[in-house]
Structure formats: C-alpha cells, structure tokens
Design an enzyme around this catalytic site. Structure first.
Site, PDB file in Angstrom:
ATOM      1  N   GLY A   1      40.302  49.525  74.996  1.00 42.42           N
ATOM      2  CA  GLY A   1      41.462  50.346  74.660  1.00 42.42           C
ATOM      3  C   GLY A   1      42.208  49.785  73.469  1.00 42.42           C
ATOM      4  O   GLY A   1      42.726  50.536  72.635  1.00 42.42           O
TER       5      GLY A   1
ATOM      6  N   SER B   1      51.900  49.226  74.979  1.00 40.31           N
ATOM      7  CA  SER B   1      52.357  48.558  73.764  1.00 40.31           C
ATOM      8  C   SER B   1      51.309  48.637  72.662  1.00 40.31           C
ATOM      9  O   SER B   1      51.609  48.390  71.492  1.00 40.31           O
ATOM     10  CB  SER B   1      52.667  47.090  74.063  1.00 40.31           C
ATOM     11  OG  SER B   1      51.475  46.397  74.417  1.00 40.31           O
TER      12      SER B   1
ATOM     13  N   ASP C   1      48.638  42.732  83.104  1.00 31.78           N
ATOM     14  CA  ASP C   1      47.304  42.231  83.429  1.00 31.78           C
ATOM     15  C   ASP C   1      47.305  41.238  84.578  1.00 31.78           C
ATOM     16  O   ASP C   1      46.240  40.907  85.123  1.00 31.78           O
ATOM     17  CB  ASP C   1      46.668  41.596  82.188  1.00 31.78           C
ATOM     18  CG  ASP C   1      46.250  42.637  81.156  1.00 31.78           C
ATOM     19  OD1 ASP C   1      46.142  43.819  81.528  1.00 31.78           O
ATOM     20  OD2 ASP C   1      46.044  42.275  79.990  1.00 31.78           O
TER      21      ASP C   1
ATOM     22  N   ARG D   1      44.920  50.463  88.473  1.00 34.24           N
ATOM     23  CA  ARG D   1      44.812  49.180  89.164  1.00 34.24           C
ATOM     24  C   ARG D   1      45.702  49.085  90.401  1.00 34.24           C
ATOM     25  O   ARG D   1      45.424  48.297  91.304  1.00 34.24           O
ATOM     26  CB  ARG D   1      45.096  48.036  88.189  1.00 34.24           C
ATOM     27  CG  ARG D   1      43.969  47.847  87.181  1.00 34.24           C
ATOM     28  CD  ARG D   1      44.264  46.802  86.142  1.00 34.24           C
ATOM     29  NE  ARG D   1      43.103  46.599  85.264  1.00 34.24           N
ATOM     30  CZ  ARG D   1      43.150  46.008  84.086  1.00 34.24           C
ATOM     31  NH1 ARG D   1      44.300  45.534  83.633  1.00 34.24           N
ATOM     32  NH2 ARG D   1      42.056  45.870  83.366  1.00 34.24           N
TER      33      ARG D   1
ATOM     34  N   ARG E   1      39.265  42.912  85.576  1.00 33.40           N
ATOM     35  CA  ARG E   1      40.371  42.228  86.256  1.00 33.40           C
ATOM     36  C   ARG E   1      40.352  42.485  87.766  1.00 33.40           C
ATOM     37  O   ARG E   1      40.769  41.617  88.545  1.00 33.40           O
ATOM     38  CB  ARG E   1      41.708  42.630  85.624  1.00 33.40           C
ATOM     39  CG  ARG E   1      41.739  42.326  84.129  1.00 33.40           C
ATOM     40  CD  ARG E   1      43.110  42.024  83.596  1.00 33.40           C
ATOM     41  NE  ARG E   1      43.069  41.831  82.159  1.00 33.40           N
ATOM     42  CZ  ARG E   1      42.691  40.697  81.547  1.00 33.40           C
ATOM     43  NH1 ARG E   1      42.335  39.656  82.275  1.00 33.40           N
ATOM     44  NH2 ARG E   1      42.671  40.608  80.222  1.00 33.40           N
TER      45      ARG E   1
END
Length: 461
Positions: A97, A171, A342, A373, A418
């Site tokens: 991304g 961001s 994250d 997530r 992750r």
C-alpha cells in the site's frame, strides 16, 4: 504454506530487521535526486522491492550490490533528478500500500498517463482522499473499477496550490503528496482537518526528506467552523495541521553523510520478539540495532513497561533487553493506537495473556490495512479461547477471563504478515497451533522464521 508451532522459550541475542518504512522512503527520495546514494542495512522484502521496481520504471537506476567492506547487501540508487519519466508499462505494487500511494502521487508529476495496480488485497484498499486531492490539483486520477481502489489511472500534471485532505484513513496519502509537491513549479499548502492517523509515519517522511535538503514547514492553525443553517447552527474551534511546501526544490540524499544513508532497525518487526520475551516464563532476549528514530512503533517499549515487563533500552547503543525470568504475568492497559496501528495485532495477543483487561482504542484505520485487522484478531483469538470484543474503533481483551482456557487450534493468517507473526507468539505460549498463509511474512520480515529458530522457537513448516 502452514506452520505448526509448539510451546517455546525464546532466549538469545538477535539483530532487529531494517525498517520497512524508512527503506521505502529512502529508495524513493534517493530516486528523486541526481547524485548516487548508498543505502546500507536496507530491508529487502516484497514490499520494498515493489518500491525499488517502481522507481526504476520512473527512470531511476536502483541496484542491489555487495558492500566490499562489510559483505552486506546495499541498495545503490542513481536518481532521475526530480524529472520522472512516463513508465513504459503498468506499475504493479504487489501487496504494498505504501508503494501504491507514494507512486500514485509521483505519477501526478509525470506528463502522460500512468497506470498502477497490485494484488487482490491492494485492489480492495480505498484511495479516496488521495485521488480526490490529485484531481483538485489538476490531474485526472481515477479508479478503473470506479471504487477508488486499484487499478488506478493518473494523467498529470498536478499544479501547485492549496488543498485540504482527510487524514483519518491513512498517513500514506499525506506522505505521498509531501514528497511530490516540492517538485512542482510553485508553492503548495496541504491542510488536514481531521485527526491525522499514524502521524509518526509522516514524521519519518519529513525526516528523510530533510536529510535530502528539502524544506517542508509543519504548523498548526486554529480555525472556527460553523455547522448548521440559520438559527440552528453552532461554531466550534478546530486545530488544523498545515504543511507549507515551497516549489522548485531539489532532492539530494547524496549530500547526507557523503551519500551513505543507513536504514534504522524496525520497531514494528521487533515488537513480536519483544512481546514474546515478556510473556513467556523463562524467556530472555537482547535485540540490537534499535536506536531512537521517528518510528511510532518504538512505543512498544513504553507499552511493555506500563504492562509491567522487565525491559530496558540503551538508546546510545541501540540495545533492548527484555526477560521474564520470574514467570510474571503482565497487566492489561488502555492504549490509543492512533499513532501505532501496526502494533494492534501484537497488543491483542499481549492482552490475551495478561491479567485484567487490555483496551485498544482509536484504531478504526486498522481496518484498512492488508485486511481488517480488528476483525481478524477477534476471530482468530476467539478460536484459541481468548475472550475478546471487537468495537467500532478497537478491541477489548479480557486476559483475566481468558486465563486457563486457551489452547492450541488451527487459525487463519488472513494472508497478512502482521496477523501471522502475532499469532505465532500466541502459538509459542500455548503450543499445538497451526497458522496458514505464512508466506505473507515476506512482506515485511522475510527472515522471520529463520530468526525465530535462532532464539529457540519450536515449529515446523
């Protein structure tokens, strides 16, 4: 691929992998300049290689070479001096991304049509604020499928001026514009009215750009906003984050340290091993290469301290030591994840194996990563017996209620690096856990399993 994880006690010394965020930005910023730059200690992962290939398509010479002195692989970049060429083919960013957003904005500087695409996950991740802003700046930017997701088409050129953009989703949109606007022929101003999520990643962008000699001013401004009509209205004061960007600037990372830029260690990747060593009785880990930087995820040290971990950080030497010699259980805390998205999967596992309650808030933007997530961690931790509640913008995990009832199970990695690495920690705690889609770790930590084996993790792929 599937990994079967047994109960394990991590012990030993390990060096943190290089930062993915810094590697992305250093490769692009070096490409935007003219002089040759050597990037040492880079992360060579699927995502960063996507950025390297995209920069090649825009005209940079980007090569992997062996440093004759250290024997380590370095990235050598000879840039296109702020004048990207029109790529001869579609830019495929894979699963990255960051690459998609950075290159979409850079495409707005090119005279001609640029097409960008990615894998199945990328084609589900929206880019609405960035496309809207590029169109406002004079480009024609749109999604081929009409859903603001890749494949994307950008027909430049963008023009300097004043724009506003929503900072609540990612961001990456802000970083993309900040790196492209200095190349324009006039001054630009970017105003961000909503809370800028993941701001430390923008700080990384500004840090590396400054080392390349580019000036971007950041400041806040108070504005009065009127809402409603006629007598039924109210006035509220908001703080607007503004970036002022002079045009006609030249990037030259070659002026920094004689053209040698070292990539810092990555706290996001380090978080898995540090968390495992605080949770597992008898564990003891020393991690090298973790110096202070703009990375928001360095907050993992603060988080583990608040939770009661035995952890110390020698910032001058870049060494973090963490252990659980006395078999202590940590305590749940409340954590605002606005700047550390994250870390959310790692914190979910931390909460499941701690006393009390872990509450993760301000994390709605985590839903727009490789996968949702918040949903993923809720479903997978529930499978192993954890008591976890998914909220609109976070998670509530009751380690107290989960205690004693968690056991191994077959869990899904969601093809998300992750998610896989966080669940691996849980597997080390309870054993008898299988995790699928483990090849996704190549996105950010391609040597994850090799490093885990070095410190004593027991598993089979």
């Amino acid at each position: 691929m599937i990994v079967s994880v047994k109960k394990s006690v991590p012990k030993g010394e390990i060096t943190a992998p290089a930062s993915k965020s810094y590697t992305h930005r250093a490769v692009l910023i070096a490409s935007l300049g003219k002089n040759e730059v050597n990037l040492s200690h880079p992360l060579l992962s699927a995502d960063t290689k996507s950025t390297m290939e995209a920069c090649r398509l825009f005209g940079a010479n980007v090569e992997e070479k062996t440093d004759p002195e250290t024997g380590e692989t370095i990235i050598v970049v000879k840039g296109f001096d702020g004048k990207p060429k029109k790529p001869e083919k579609t830019i495929d960013v894979g699963n990255s991304g960051t690459t998609l957003r950075l290159m979409t904005a850079l495409a707005g500087v090119v005279d001609g049509e640029v097409v960008l695409t990615g894998d199945e996950s990328i084609q589900k991740r929206p880019n609405t604020p960035l496309l809207k802003t590029l169109n406002e700046m004079g480009a024609e930017a749109y999604s081929i499928n009409g859903n603001d997701c890749a494949p994307l088409v950008v027909k430049g050129k963008i023009k300097p001026g004043s724009v506003s953009i929503d900072g609540g989703m990612s961001s990456q949109f802000i970083s993309a514009l900040l790196l492209s606007c200095p190349l324009l022929e006039g001054d630009s101003k970017i105003s961000i009215y909503n809370d800028l999520k993941s701001k430390p990643y923008v700080d990384i962008t500004l840090e590396v750009a400054k080392k390349a000699g580019v000036n971007i001013e950041e400041y806040f401004k108070r504005e009065l906003i009127q809402e409603g009509i006629e007598e039924d209205y109210r006035v509220s004061e908001v703080h607007v984050l503004i970036y002022s960007i002079p045009g006609n600037q030249k990037y030259d990372l070659g002026v920094y340290n004689h053209g040698n830029y070292a990539i810092p260690g990555d706290f996001s990747s380090a978080s898995y091993l540090l968390t495992a060593a605080t949770l597992i009785p008898g564990a003891e880990i020393m991690m090298n290469g973790l110096f202070p930087s703009a990375q928001g995820d360095s907050a993992i040290v603060e988080i583990l301290e608040k939770a009661g971990a035995d952890i110390s950080w020698d910032k001058e030497k870049g060494i973090i030591r963490v252990s659980n010699k006395d078999g202590r259980r940590l305590k749940g805390i409340v954590w605002d994840a606005g700047k550390t998205p994250d870390l959310v999967p790692t914190l979910a596992v931390l909460g499941a194996f701690s006393d009390g309650e872990m509450k993760i808030t301000n994390a709605e933007h985590v839903r727009f990563k490789e996968t949702d997530r918040l949903k993923a961690m809720t479903e997978e931790l529930t499978k192993i017996g954890a008591v976890i509640e998914e909220t609109a913008d976070g998670l509530i995990i009751s380690g107290e209620k989960s205690k004693g009832q968690m056991k191994g199970a077959a869990v899904h990695g969601w093809d998300d690096h992750r998610i896989v690495m966080s669940l691996f920690i849980a597997g080390m705690m309870i054993g008898d856990m299988t995790i699928d889609t483990i090849e996704s770790v190549k996105i950010s930590y391609p040597t994850f399993f090799e490093e885990m084996k070095k410190i004593g993790a027991v598993f089979e792929k």
